[in-house]
Design a protein around this motif. Structure first.
Motif, PDB file in Angstrom:
ATOM      1  N   MET A 167       0.823  -1.209   0.000  1.00  8.97           N
ATOM      2  CA  MET A 167       0.000   0.000   0.000  1.00  8.97           C
ATOM      3  C   MET A 167       0.858   1.260   0.000  1.00  8.97           C
ATOM      4  SD  MET A 167      -2.914  -1.183   2.688  1.00  8.97           S
ATOM      5  CE  MET A 167      -3.961   0.253   2.597  1.00  8.97           C
ATOM      6  N   ARG A 170       1.379   2.996  -3.231  1.00 10.55           N
ATOM      7  CA  ARG A 170       0.207   3.404  -3.997  1.00 10.55           C
ATOM      8  C   ARG A 170      -0.301   4.749  -3.490  1.00 10.55           C
ATOM      9  NH1 ARG A 170      -1.234  -1.094  -6.936  1.00 10.55           N
ATOM     10  NH2 ARG A 170      -3.135  -0.107  -7.662  1.00 10.55           N
ATOM     11  N   GLU A 172      -2.483   6.728  -4.446  1.00 12.05           N
ATOM     12  CA  GLU A 172      -3.913   7.060  -4.473  1.00 12.05           C
ATOM     13  C   GLU A 172      -4.606   6.731  -3.149  1.00 12.05           C
ATOM     14  OE1 GLU A 172      -2.454   4.682  -6.201  1.00 12.05           O
ATOM     15  OE2 GLU A 172      -3.714   2.908  -6.469  1.00 12.05           O
ATOM     16  N   ILE A 173      -3.932   5.978  -2.284  1.00 17.85           N
ATOM     17  CA  ILE A 173      -4.528   5.657  -0.984  1.00 17.85           C
ATOM     18  C   ILE A 173      -4.270   6.810  -0.014  1.00 17.85           C
ATOM     19  CG2 ILE A 173      -4.488   4.055   0.963  1.00 17.85           C
ATOM     20  CD1 ILE A 173      -3.577   1.896  -0.985  1.00 17.85           C
ATOM     21  N   THR A 234     -10.174   3.482   0.876  1.00 19.86           N
ATOM     22  CA  THR A 234      -9.642   2.128   1.010  1.00 19.86           C
ATOM     23  C   THR A 234     -10.131   1.509   2.321  1.00 19.86           C
ATOM     24  OG1 THR A 234      -7.651   2.790  -0.158  1.00 19.86           O
ATOM     25  CG2 THR A 234      -7.516   0.782   1.134  1.00 19.86           C
ATOM     26  N   TYR A 261      -8.742  -4.103   0.831  1.00 21.84           N
ATOM     27  CA  TYR A 261      -7.523  -4.868   1.084  1.00 21.84           C
ATOM     28  C   TYR A 261      -7.869  -5.894   2.139  1.00 21.84           C
ATOM     29  CZ  TYR A 261      -4.755  -1.769  -1.784  1.00 21.84           C
ATOM     30  OH  TYR A 261      -4.252  -1.093  -2.855  1.00 21.84           O
ATOM     31  N   ARG A 283      -8.379  -6.769  -3.209  1.00 22.69           N
ATOM     32  CA  ARG A 283      -7.091  -7.453  -3.151  1.00 22.69           C
ATOM     33  C   ARG A 283      -7.048  -8.358  -1.947  1.00 22.69           C
ATOM     34  NH1 ARG A 283      -6.140  -2.739  -5.444  1.00 22.69           N
ATOM     35  NH2 ARG A 283      -4.979  -2.819  -7.396  1.00 22.69           N
ATOM     36  N   SER A 372      -4.857  -9.325  -7.007  1.00 23.87           N
ATOM     37  CA  SER A 372      -6.076  -8.521  -7.166  1.00 23.87           C
ATOM     38  C   SER A 372      -7.078  -9.272  -8.031  1.00 23.87           C
ATOM     39  CB  SER A 372      -5.746  -7.158  -7.764  1.00 23.87           C
ATOM     40  OG  SER A 372      -5.515  -7.280  -9.140  1.00 23.87           O
ATOM     41  N   GLU A 395       0.097  -9.578  -7.858  1.00 24.38           N
ATOM     42  CA  GLU A 395       0.675  -8.244  -8.044  1.00 24.38           C
ATOM     43  C   GLU A 395       2.015  -8.118  -7.335  1.00 24.38           C
ATOM     44  OE1 GLU A 395      -2.308  -5.325  -7.013  1.00 24.38           O
ATOM     45  OE2 GLU A 395      -2.996  -5.340  -9.092  1.00 24.38           O
TER      46      GLU A 395
END
Lengths: 416, 315
Positions: A167, A170, A172-173, A234, A261, A283, A372, A395
């Motif tokens: 995470m 990433r 965007e979280i 998330t 998640y 995920r 994912s 992933e």
């Protein structure tokens, strides 16, 4: 004359058998008590787990993994209750079964580990080995570790470590919501998520935390409304079985777009609830990816599908049978105590690579996968789940030594 | 705002489902004086019948056939079980329904197994109906509300506007007089019991696939029905309606609110830290105690207003 000879031969055989019990004990039948819910809200997951175990036991018998040892699975229903688990343990003892497999629920696992330790202390020579195939509360291989307990799954902290590392990459979280079952395991997921996220991505805000009763909630719509109101992008959850399937279903019904998640999105019931709506949004962190297995794994999965019309989801059953068989060969015995010693530090090949039962805390060291939810494409996603046409695309894959975590366990071993 | 509207809708739809159960329970109690412990079991039977018939004929026939079957089962129970026990008084009746609830659970487990059955919402009703701000509202929930409201109106019309309704009302308060006037009161009892259980069956058919159909579903709603009935007032249909909505909304909103004594006292300037005495208690959030709230309400009502919100009898 002939009769006498036979009698003499028989006597010698008996004497020999009595003199060296271990040499004989390595052949014969070893019974494994399987103790997990087969009724109530978690029954579907339990039934899938039982099939997975039966499949692994059959494979071990057919492939003669343990030499002349044959395995037999004896299922019991503990109704997901610690109290029932202890009652079941009594009948396991009465039937002289020395191996117990349990995994669904840290609450029952903690109760069993405690009871097994006491039983073994009081009944030398009649020890029981506890094979924990899915209960992942870290305490069981740390402060509450026990010689007779062996964990085949990866523990909650190992999963969270891998998940948060993933995470962290990433951007965007930004806003995370934690929803978990209100018992030891759920609490450890919540604590782990807070701790690791603070270290790795201090900019992520935890906008909400929820704990709900285990295996009782039928309608998650109120929780989803709350998650929505928090503005989370998330969700991190350790929920499993019906608690995850119904949560995902409620999120889909309400049009919640946040990413999930999870620890257990691959368990029975949840893939159907995710469906096409969750493509790329859900995920899971686990110790293998059933959608993209090695050739040996493909054989196992296809055989399981043909036989049970179900998904082979619990690899721990396969790994556990490999470990037990090897340990019995190594110890040249099926005696629980000797097998327990032989399991320590044992390395075997499972379907997710080489795994090692770490001697210091009895936590299996194995790789960790993050995958994912994607459409089956025949290459990276080879097998779908629950006939949805979707499966898991790997992933990230962390090798066992990367995923490994230190332990605070101070193992007390019995005299050999 | 979005949260309030959605929670209102969720709460009302759950409350209406509770009302479908509580209405039959209350009708039976006010007419026959029988506390039907097995009422929730008929709800469960409705769900399982609904599931079984929908696998054979589809959901829509199941919606009509399953409640009728449950009602017929209820009528038989009254005719050949309760009526015999009735002579011996209310306690044996209570024990009879209590035992019956266990028998039904065991039968269900024998027939359909101990795990949940895959009872699905029909494809026509899957998907969202409308969007509130950004949250979609599932069509099936709206359908549940519609059925509950239709049923509510139908019962009200039947009880107040039809001849059979008048006879039921008369037998409710003056069974001796109604019998003297030539009405078959035992048959009215049978009809009421059958009707009440059919309502529970209907709730099961539409609630079973919205939630989960499995053998512990009866025990779970069983306790809540008692709360609804006691809070609303034993034997009061209007009270049951108000109490159902109240409890539905209360449970939904409580889950959504993270109020705790720590936060409240914090605003008043009193600092509470994990070292404070009884911290586990102070830090409990409303969302965590949500499942207990209905029972808390039950106790409060029994202490402060034993006849319930709209009940007419004392105690």
């Amino acid at each position: 004359m002939r009769y006498r000879k036979a009698l003499a031969g028989f006597s010698i055989a008996v004497l020999w058998a009595l003199a060296s019990p271990h040499a004989v004990a390595q052949s014969g039948t070893v019974r494994i008590a399987w103790v997990d819910p087969q009724s109530g809200m978690m029954a579907a997951v339990g039934q899938n787990a039982l099939r997975s175990w039966q499949h692994a036991v059959d494979a071990a018998n057919q492939g003669k993994w343990g030499g002349n040892v044959r395995f037999e699975l004896v299922p019991f229903d503990n109704k997901l209750s610690p109290q029932e688990t202890l009652t079941v343990l009594k009948s396991v003892v009465d039937r002289d079964i020395r191996y117990v497999a349990l995994g669904l629920g840290t609450s029952t696992a903690l109760a069993l580990s405690d009871a097994v330790a006491k039983h073994n202390q009081r009944n030398p020579g009649k020890e029981i080995v506890f094979v924990n195939y899915a209960a992942v509360d870290p305490s069981m291989t740390n402060e509450k570790c026990d010689f007779w307990h062996f964990r085949i799954d990866i523990n909650s902290d190992m999963k969270m470590e891998a998940l948060t590392t993933f995470m962290a990459g990433r951007p965007e979280i930004r806003k995370v919501y934690l929803i978990n079952q209100d018992y030891a395991f759920g609490h450890s997921v919540e604590r782990g998520a807070e701790e690791y996220l603070k270290k790795k991505r201090p900019d992520i805000a935890i906008v909400g935390k929820d704990r709900h009763p285990l295996a009782q909630v039928r309608d998650f719509a109120p929780y989803v409304a709350k998650i929505k109101a928090s503005g989370a992008d998330t969700i991190i959850t350790g929920n499993w079985g019906s608690d995850l399937a119904l949560l995902v279903k409620a999120a889909r019904d309400a049009g919640l777009t946040a990413g999930f998640y999870t620890y257990y999105a691959g368990t029975t019931g949840t893939p159907t609830a995710i469906g096409a709506a969750g493509e790329g949004k859900v995920r899971q962190v686990s110790y293998w990816n059933p959608s993209d297995p090695v050739p040996e794994g493909a054989k196992c999965i296809e055989g399981f599908e043909r036989k049970y019309k179900d998904d082979y989801a619990i690899l721990a059953s396969y790994t556990a049978m490999k470990l037990l068989s090897e340990a019995m060969k190594k110890a040249k015995s099926t005696d629980a105590k000797q097998v327990a010693f032989a399991l320590e530090g044992l390395k075997v090949q499972s379907l997710n690579g080489e795994v090692e039962m770490r001697a210091s805390d009895h936590q299996l060291q194995q790789p960790v996968f993050i995958s994912s939810w994607q459409k089956v494409d025949g290459k990276t996603v080879r097998y779908g789940q629950e006939n949805t046409g979707y499966g898991w695309r790997t992933e990230a894959r962390l090798d066992a030594y990367v995923a490994s975590q230190p332990t605070s366990c101070d193992m007390k071993r019995p005299a050999k | 705002m979005e949260f309030v509207v959605i929670s209102l809708l969720n709460g009302i739809s759950y409350g209406l489902l509770l009302f479908m159960l509580a209405s039959g329970f209350t009708l039976i109690f006010s007419m026959m004086g029988v506390l039907n412990f097995a009422h929730a079991s008929f709800y469960m039977l409705g769900a399982y019948f609904g599931y079984q018939i929908s696998t054979w004929l589809g959901f829509w026939p199941a919606l009509f056939v399953a409640p009728l079957l449950v009602g017929a089962a209820g009528a038989l129970v009254e005719r050949y079980g309760l009526r015999r026990v009735h002579k011996s008084g209310h306690v044996p009746e209570l024990l009879f329904t209590f035992g019956l609830s266990y028998i039904i659970v065991e039968l269900v487990q024998i027939v359909w197994g101990r795990a949940a059955v895959p009872y699905q919402v029909p494809p026509e009703l899957q998907g969202p109906l409308f969007t509130v701000f950004t949250t979609t509202f599932p069509a099936y929930r709206a359908f549940m509300m519609l059925i509950a409201v239709l049923m509510l109106v139908a019962i009200w019309l039947m009880l107040t506007r039809t001849r059979i309704g008048l006879v039921i009302q008369a037998s409710l308060t003056h069974p001796g007089m109604a019998e003297a006037l030539g009405h078959n009161v035992p048959r009215v009892y049978m009809l009421t019991f059958g009707g009440g259980t059919a309502l529970a069956g209907l709730a099961g058919v539409i609630g079973g696939n919205a939630y989960v159909t499995e053998p512990s579903m009866a025990a779970l709603v069983g306790a809540i029905i008692f709360v609804v009935t006691v809070v609303g007032g034993m034997g009061s249909l209007a009270g049951a309606f108000v109490a159902s909505l109240l409890i539905g909304l209360m449970q939904t909103f409580a889950i959504g609110l993270d109020w705790s004594p720590v936060g409240l006292l914090g605003r008043l300037g009193i600092e509470i830290t994990p070292e404070t005495f009884l911290y586990a208690l102070w830090s409990l959030k409303l969302s965590q105690v949500a499942p207990v709230l209905p029972y808390l309400l039950l106790v409060m009502i029994l202490v402060f207003r034993p006849r319930g919100l709209m009940g007419t009898r004392e105690g």
